[in-house]
Design a protein around this motif. Sequence first.
Motif, mmCIF file in Angstrom:
data_model
loop_
_atom_site.group_PDB
_atom_site.id
_atom_site.type_symbol
_atom_site.label_atom_id
_atom_site.label_comp_id
_atom_site.label_asym_id
_atom_site.label_seq_id
_atom_site.Cartn_x
_atom_site.Cartn_y
_atom_site.Cartn_z
ATOM 1 N N VAL A 1 7.832 2.550 9.589
ATOM 2 C CA VAL A 1 7.149 2.607 8.300
ATOM 3 C C VAL A 1 7.684 3.795 7.511
ATOM 4 C CG1 VAL A 1 5.232 3.928 9.309
ATOM 5 C CG2 VAL A 1 4.888 2.695 7.159
ATOM 6 N N ARG A 2 7.896 3.579 6.227
ATOM 7 C CA ARG A 2 8.434 4.622 5.357
ATOM 8 C C ARG A 2 7.693 4.596 4.029
ATOM 9 N NH1 ARG A 2 14.755 4.537 3.863
ATOM 10 N NH2 ARG A 2 14.147 2.573 2.918
ATOM 11 N N GLU B 1 4.042 7.282 23.469
ATOM 12 C CA GLU B 1 5.406 7.753 23.277
ATOM 13 C C GLU B 1 5.485 8.583 22.001
ATOM 14 O OE1 GLU B 1 7.699 7.130 25.539
ATOM 15 O OE2 GLU B 1 6.290 5.927 26.714
ATOM 16 N N ALA B 2 6.318 9.608 22.025
ATOM 17 C CA ALA B 2 6.427 10.493 20.869
ATOM 18 C C ALA B 2 6.970 9.740 19.662
ATOM 19 C CB ALA B 2 7.336 11.670 21.201
ATOM 20 N N PRO B 3 6.327 9.845 18.496
ATOM 21 C CA PRO B 3 6.878 9.229 17.283
ATOM 22 C C PRO B 3 8.208 9.879 16.914
ATOM 23 C CG PRO B 3 4.586 9.894 16.978
ATOM 24 C CD PRO B 3 5.052 10.523 18.240
ATOM 25 N N LEU B 4 9.051 9.133 16.247
ATOM 26 C CA LEU B 4 10.360 9.622 15.831
ATOM 27 C C LEU B 4 10.467 9.581 14.315
ATOM 28 C CD1 LEU B 4 12.629 7.731 18.399
ATOM 29 C CD2 LEU B 4 11.702 10.042 18.599
ATOM 30 N N ALA B 5 11.008 10.637 13.738
ATOM 31 C CA ALA B 5 11.335 10.674 12.318
ATOM 32 C C ALA B 5 12.836 10.419 12.200
ATOM 33 C CB ALA B 5 10.959 12.009 11.701
ATOM 34 N N ALA C 1 0.816 -1.215 0.000
ATOM 35 C CA ALA C 1 0.000 0.000 0.000
ATOM 36 C C ALA C 1 0.847 1.262 0.000
ATOM 37 C CB ALA C 1 -0.955 0.001 1.189
ATOM 38 N N GLY C 2 1.931 1.249 -0.764
ATOM 39 C CA GLY C 2 2.737 2.445 -0.904
ATOM 40 C C GLY C 2 3.702 2.722 0.218
ATOM 41 N N THR D 1 12.076 7.723 7.993
ATOM 42 C CA THR D 1 11.240 6.621 8.449
ATOM 43 C C THR D 1 10.532 7.023 9.730
ATOM 44 O OG1 THR D 1 12.710 4.953 7.482
ATOM 45 C CG2 THR D 1 11.229 4.218 9.221
ATOM 46 N N LEU D 2 9.246 6.709 9.803
ATOM 47 C CA LEU D 2 8.473 6.969 11.010
ATOM 48 C C LEU D 2 8.655 5.786 11.955
ATOM 49 C CD1 LEU D 2 6.390 8.878 12.385
ATOM 50 C CD2 LEU D 2 4.605 7.440 11.388
#
Length: 428
Positions: free
Chosen positions: A385-386, A276-280, A157-158, A319-320
């Motif tokens: 996920v990226r 928890e805070a998402p990380l990029a 899905a992309g 990447t998330l």
Amino acid sequence: MDAARRCVTGEAGDSDPVTGTRYQRWRPPRICGRGYAWLLPSLTLVGIALLDFNTGAQYRFVSWVVLVPGIASAVCGVWTTAGFAVLSLVTYVLVDNAWPDQYRAGLPDFLLVALGGVLAVFAAVVRTRRERRVLHMQDIAETTVRAVLRPLPRRWAGVEQAGVYLAADVEAQVGGDFYDIQPGPYGTRVLVGDVQGKGLGAVEAAAALLGSFREAGYFEEDLRTVAEHLETRIVRHRMHTAVVGSQDGERFATAVLAAFSREAPGMVDIINFGHEAPLAVGPGGVRELPCGDGVPLGLSDLTGGLPPTHRVPLGPDETLLLVTDGVTEARDRKGEFYDVVRDVGEAVAADPACAEPGRLVRRVRDGVLRHSRGQLADDTTAFAVRRLPEDEECPGLPLLPAAAEAQRLPGWGRGWGAWGVRKTSEGG
């Protein structure tokens, strides 16, 4: 690493999407012909016979063959144990009769060896029955794992994804952590969360939330509406458990709900329910995205509403990374917490390719296990996920039955494409 501490998005015989290893379900060596379990009792039997022949008459060791069926009962099947029991008796008779009459151990030791063989066969029967029960429970646990954390294609899905789940309860193999991806006509939605508490109650709540997410994530256009479905579902689940008299009526869950839309390729929408805070994570380093500025799912009545939706930039090479508190609260012997931002940042600085989803979750997994020395106090999940480039999106597959109506929705043809509702082996 045992089976409960692998990535559990695959089933026995499948490849681990993170490590590339094969899942092999543990089977006890119940049939000696299928392995080498027969070697130990065989060598013991031969060794005792040789020892008896090569020692003086005043030192008789032949009675020690009573150990042979006992050893076989611990590593072999019932019939093989019975065979070793008979063989031990025969060996006893042959070796004992090879000595003059005055040095023979005689009938008392013969009865001892015979009784030992009977008891060994009985022990083998009990052990194999228990093993069958354990294997049955393992099958149930694996089915539960696949129901809660269904296998996800690495590229789907992309997006490209990788996830790892470490269960604090090795026997249960599954707990309250959950994650999933749901493609649909409005984008690809991602959910990662952690249900309060442990045990089957947490698993039930996680399954309820994932079921709601898989439906609402596909059909609802507004991400906030998906969040409302999740909030309603956890409240309904709590009400149901209270009605049936369960002690799990106070469940809530922290979670991150994210959406990748084709209309905003450089952005990602995030609703954070006290998680928890998402990380990029990218070649440029690690940066925190909006933290948990909302209350957990199931507690919105305390604040009178759902958390806000944040639209934040996410570069094509970023990447998330989403983790549960089992990662951030992992402690070493000194009581210090695992610093996932620093660890991942050092890895990316040394090798920018570490930002790839598979390598990223592997880094987090290894870092947590190394920091805590394998002693996990809580279920631990890392999900990365990226977004895929447009020329690397999934190959065409048949449309889902509901896609015909979805194609008539506004914005369907603006670059999203039919791949958002492709049919997969898991049912999409």
